[in-house]
Design a protein around this motif. Sequence first.
Motif, PDB file in Angstrom:
ATOM      1  N   LEU A  52      15.361   6.417 -11.467  1.00 24.19           N
ATOM      2  CA  LEU A  52      14.232   6.822 -10.632  1.00 24.19           C
ATOM      3  C   LEU A  52      12.943   6.186 -11.143  1.00 24.19           C
ATOM      4  O   LEU A  52      12.131   5.680 -10.356  1.00 24.19           O
ATOM      5  N   ALA A  53      12.754   6.170 -12.454  1.00 26.78           N
ATOM      6  CA  ALA A  53      11.552   5.562 -13.029  1.00 26.78           C
ATOM      7  C   ALA A  53      11.487   4.073 -12.685  1.00 26.78           C
ATOM      8  O   ALA A  53      10.425   3.548 -12.350  1.00 26.78           O
ATOM      9  N   LYS A  54      12.606   3.390 -12.747  1.00 29.06           N
ATOM     10  CA  LYS A  54      12.647   1.957 -12.420  1.00 29.06           C
ATOM     11  C   LYS A  54      12.236   1.717 -10.966  1.00 29.06           C
ATOM     12  O   LYS A  54      11.563   0.725 -10.663  1.00 29.06           O
ATOM     13  N   SER A  55      12.593   2.630 -10.078  1.00 28.40           N
ATOM     14  CA  SER A  55      12.295   2.448  -8.659  1.00 28.40           C
ATOM     15  C   SER A  55      10.800   2.543  -8.360  1.00 28.40           C
ATOM     16  O   SER A  55      10.372   2.189  -7.266  1.00 28.40           O
ATOM     17  N   THR A  56      10.011   3.000  -9.302  1.00 33.96           N
ATOM     18  CA  THR A  56       8.568   3.087  -9.081  1.00 33.96           C
ATOM     19  C   THR A  56       7.830   1.905  -9.694  1.00 33.96           C
ATOM     20  O   THR A  56       6.606   1.905  -9.738  1.00 33.96           O
ATOM     21  N   THR A  57       8.579   0.910 -10.181  1.00 34.15           N
ATOM     22  CA  THR A  57       7.945  -0.257 -10.793  1.00 34.15           C
ATOM     23  C   THR A  57       8.289  -1.550 -10.061  1.00 34.15           C
ATOM     24  O   THR A  57       8.043  -2.631 -10.577  1.00 34.15           O
ATOM     25  N   PHE A  58       8.862  -1.446  -8.882  1.00 37.82           N
ATOM     26  CA  PHE A  58       9.222  -2.648  -8.133  1.00 37.82           C
ATOM     27  C   PHE A  58       7.965  -3.445  -7.791  1.00 37.82           C
ATOM     28  O   PHE A  58       7.010  -2.887  -7.264  1.00 37.82           O
ATOM     29  N   GLN A  59       7.995  -4.734  -8.048  1.00 35.12           N
ATOM     30  CA  GLN A  59       6.838  -5.567  -7.735  1.00 35.12           C
ATOM     31  C   GLN A  59       6.787  -5.949  -6.265  1.00 35.12           C
ATOM     32  O   GLN A  59       5.769  -6.432  -5.788  1.00 35.12           O
ATOM     33  N   SER A  61       7.495  -4.274  -2.486  1.00 37.50           N
ATOM     34  CA  SER A  61       7.899  -3.151  -1.632  1.00 37.50           C
ATOM     35  C   SER A  61       7.809  -3.616  -0.185  1.00 37.50           C
ATOM     36  O   SER A  61       6.905  -4.338   0.197  1.00 37.50           O
ATOM     37  N   THR A  62       8.805  -3.206   0.589  1.00 38.23           N
ATOM     38  CA  THR A  62       8.878  -3.641   1.975  1.00 38.23           C
ATOM     39  C   THR A  62       9.097  -2.454   2.896  1.00 38.23           C
ATOM     40  O   THR A  62       9.582  -1.408   2.474  1.00 38.23           O
ATOM     41  N   SER A  63       8.726  -2.661   4.140  1.00 36.45           N
ATOM     42  CA  SER A  63       8.973  -1.637   5.141  1.00 36.45           C
ATOM     43  C   SER A  63       9.062  -2.301   6.505  1.00 36.45           C
ATOM     44  O   SER A  63       8.212  -3.120   6.855  1.00 36.45           O
ATOM     45  N   GLY A  64      10.106  -1.971   7.238  1.00 35.98           N
ATOM     46  CA  GLY A  64      10.258  -2.486   8.591  1.00 35.98           C
ATOM     47  C   GLY A  64       9.534  -1.596   9.577  1.00 35.98           C
ATOM     48  O   GLY A  64       9.466  -0.388   9.408  1.00 35.98           O
ATOM     49  N   LEU A  65       8.968  -2.213  10.591  1.00 32.33           N
ATOM     50  CA  LEU A  65       8.287  -1.492  11.656  1.00 32.33           C
ATOM     51  C   LEU A  65       9.029  -1.729  12.955  1.00 32.33           C
ATOM     52  O   LEU A  65       9.717  -2.733  13.118  1.00 32.33           O
ATOM     53  N   PHE A  66       8.885  -0.816  13.887  1.00 27.87           N
ATOM     54  CA  PHE A  66       9.499  -1.003  15.193  1.00 27.87           C
ATOM     55  C   PHE A  66       8.777  -2.126  15.928  1.00 27.87           C
ATOM     56  O   PHE A  66       7.563  -2.265  15.797  1.00 27.87           O
ATOM     57  N   PRO A  67       9.502  -2.919  16.706  1.00 27.59           N
ATOM     58  CA  PRO A  67       8.843  -3.976  17.487  1.00 27.59           C
ATOM     59  C   PRO A  67       7.740  -3.403  18.373  1.00 27.59           C
ATOM     60  O   PRO A  67       7.941  -2.408  19.042  1.00 27.59           O
ATOM     61  N   ALA A  68       6.593  -4.018  18.295  1.00 30.14           N
ATOM     62  CA  ALA A  68       5.461  -3.590  19.113  1.00 30.14           C
ATOM     63  C   ALA A  68       4.545  -4.793  19.287  1.00 30.14           C
ATOM     64  O   ALA A  68       3.931  -5.239  18.335  1.00 30.14           O
ATOM     65  N   TYR A  69       4.492  -5.317  20.468  1.00 34.05           N
ATOM     66  CA  TYR A  69       3.710  -6.524  20.714  1.00 34.05           C
ATOM     67  C   TYR A  69       2.212  -6.283  20.558  1.00 34.05           C
ATOM     68  O   TYR A  69       1.460  -7.203  20.364  1.00 34.05           O
ATOM     69  N   TYR A  70       1.775  -5.041  20.640  1.00 33.75           N
ATOM     70  CA  TYR A  70       0.359  -4.754  20.554  1.00 33.75           C
ATOM     71  C   TYR A  70      -0.137  -4.659  19.111  1.00 33.75           C
ATOM     72  O   TYR A  70      -1.320  -4.604  18.872  1.00 33.75           O
ATOM     73  N   LEU A  71       0.751  -4.642  18.117  1.00 31.75           N
ATOM     74  CA  LEU A  71       0.328  -4.595  16.721  1.00 31.75           C
ATOM     75  C   LEU A  71      -0.091  -5.990  16.281  1.00 31.75           C
ATOM     76  O   LEU A  71       0.723  -6.894  16.183  1.00 31.75           O
ATOM     77  N   MET A  72      -1.352  -6.174  16.037  1.00 33.93           N
ATOM     78  CA  MET A  72      -1.847  -7.485  15.622  1.00 33.93           C
ATOM     79  C   MET A  72      -1.939  -7.570  14.102  1.00 33.93           C
ATOM     80  O   MET A  72      -1.603  -8.577  13.512  1.00 33.93           O
ATOM     81  N   HIS A  73      -2.443  -6.537  13.472  1.00 35.04           N
ATOM     82  CA  HIS A  73      -2.632  -6.542  12.025  1.00 35.04           C
ATOM     83  C   HIS A  73      -1.974  -5.294  11.451  1.00 35.04           C
ATOM     84  O   HIS A  73      -2.197  -4.193  11.940  1.00 35.04           O
ATOM     85  N   THR A  74      -1.167  -5.501  10.445  1.00 38.71           N
ATOM     86  CA  THR A  74      -0.474  -4.380   9.818  1.00 38.71           C
ATOM     87  C   THR A  74      -0.574  -4.527   8.311  1.00 38.71           C
ATOM     88  O   THR A  74      -1.005  -5.556   7.797  1.00 38.71           O
ATOM     89  N   GLY A  75      -0.154  -3.533   7.587  1.00 36.70           N
ATOM     90  CA  GLY A  75      -0.160  -3.609   6.136  1.00 36.70           C
ATOM     91  C   GLY A  75       0.845  -2.642   5.544  1.00 36.70           C
ATOM     92  O   GLY A  75       1.285  -1.706   6.208  1.00 36.70           O
ATOM     93  N   PHE A  76       1.237  -2.918   4.338  1.00 33.45           N
ATOM     94  CA  PHE A  76       2.134  -2.025   3.618  1.00 33.45           C
ATOM     95  C   PHE A  76       1.763  -2.111   2.156  1.00 33.45           C
ATOM     96  O   PHE A  76       1.722  -3.199   1.577  1.00 33.45           O
ATOM     97  N   GLY A  77       1.458  -0.984   1.549  1.00 34.72           N
ATOM     98  CA  GLY A  77       0.927  -0.965   0.203  1.00 34.72           C
ATOM     99  C   GLY A  77       1.923  -1.301  -0.890  1.00 34.72           C
ATOM    100  O   GLY A  77       3.114  -1.058  -0.772  1.00 34.72           O
ATOM    101  N   CYS A  78       1.382  -1.884  -1.940  1.00 38.32           N
ATOM    102  CA  CYS A  78       2.173  -2.189  -3.132  1.00 38.32           C
ATOM    103  C   CYS A  78       2.456  -0.901  -3.895  1.00 38.32           C
ATOM    104  O   CYS A  78       1.682   0.047  -3.854  1.00 38.32           O
ATOM    105  N   VAL A  79       3.576  -0.892  -4.616  1.00 36.00           N
ATOM    106  CA  VAL A  79       3.934   0.292  -5.395  1.00 36.00           C
ATOM    107  C   VAL A  79       3.216   0.299  -6.732  1.00 36.00           C
ATOM    108  O   VAL A  79       2.765   1.328  -7.204  1.00 36.00           O
ATOM    109  N   VAL A  80       3.101  -0.849  -7.367  1.00 36.70           N
ATOM    110  CA  VAL A  80       2.463  -0.943  -8.676  1.00 36.70           C
ATOM    111  C   VAL A  80       1.138  -1.698  -8.541  1.00 36.70           C
ATOM    112  O   VAL A  80       0.989  -2.555  -7.675  1.00 36.70           O
ATOM    113  N   PRO A  81       0.165  -1.409  -9.406  1.00 38.43           N
ATOM    114  CA  PRO A  81      -1.149  -2.021  -9.265  1.00 38.43           C
ATOM    115  C   PRO A  81      -1.266  -3.412  -9.889  1.00 38.43           C
ATOM    116  O   PRO A  81      -2.276  -4.066  -9.727  1.00 38.43           O
ATOM    117  N   GLU A  82      -0.276  -3.865 -10.622  1.00 39.11           N
ATOM    118  CA  GLU A  82      -0.375  -5.145 -11.318  1.00 39.11           C
ATOM    119  C   GLU A  82       0.683  -6.124 -10.825  1.00 39.11           C
ATOM    120  O   GLU A  82       1.873  -5.829 -10.886  1.00 39.11           O
TER     121      GLU A  82
END
Length: 138
Positions: A52-59, A61-82
């Motif tokens: 579990l601890a290792k899973s919080t240090t992944f450099q 991180s990804t996330s899939g979104l549902f197809p949506a043609y109206y989404l122009m700009h998106t973002g997904f936050g990093c898990v670790v700050p460095e």
Amino acid sequence: TLLREASAGEGVDRHILGLRMAYRRLEPLPGESPMTDGEKHAIEEFFNDAVLAKSTTFQLSTSGLFPAYYLMHTGFGCVVPERAYGINYIIEAGRIKFGVEGKTKTIGKGTNVQLFEVALCKALSELKLLCGESNGIQ
């Protein structure tokens, strides 16, 4: 499907984060008994698990979104700050859209989002060629 469940906040990582936050920040409800030392120990043991601890240090991180043609700009936050990247992606007919974020804490030792995007596009182009060749598509 798993995609729909995760998109609805039912991914295991989101539940673990919620449990961790609830454990650290919430007090017992009125009328509830406080946790016993044994219960606290079991929870701490769970949150201190090496996997579990290792899973919080992944450099990455990804996330899939549902197809949506109206989404122009998106973002997904990093898990670790460095030296970390966060990527979201939308798979549509004929294309894949990405949003890439990079984080760094130490100047000069961080991420390079532009270089990462170039490498990602190159890897995907090579994958497209490989898949096309293996299926007899030129």
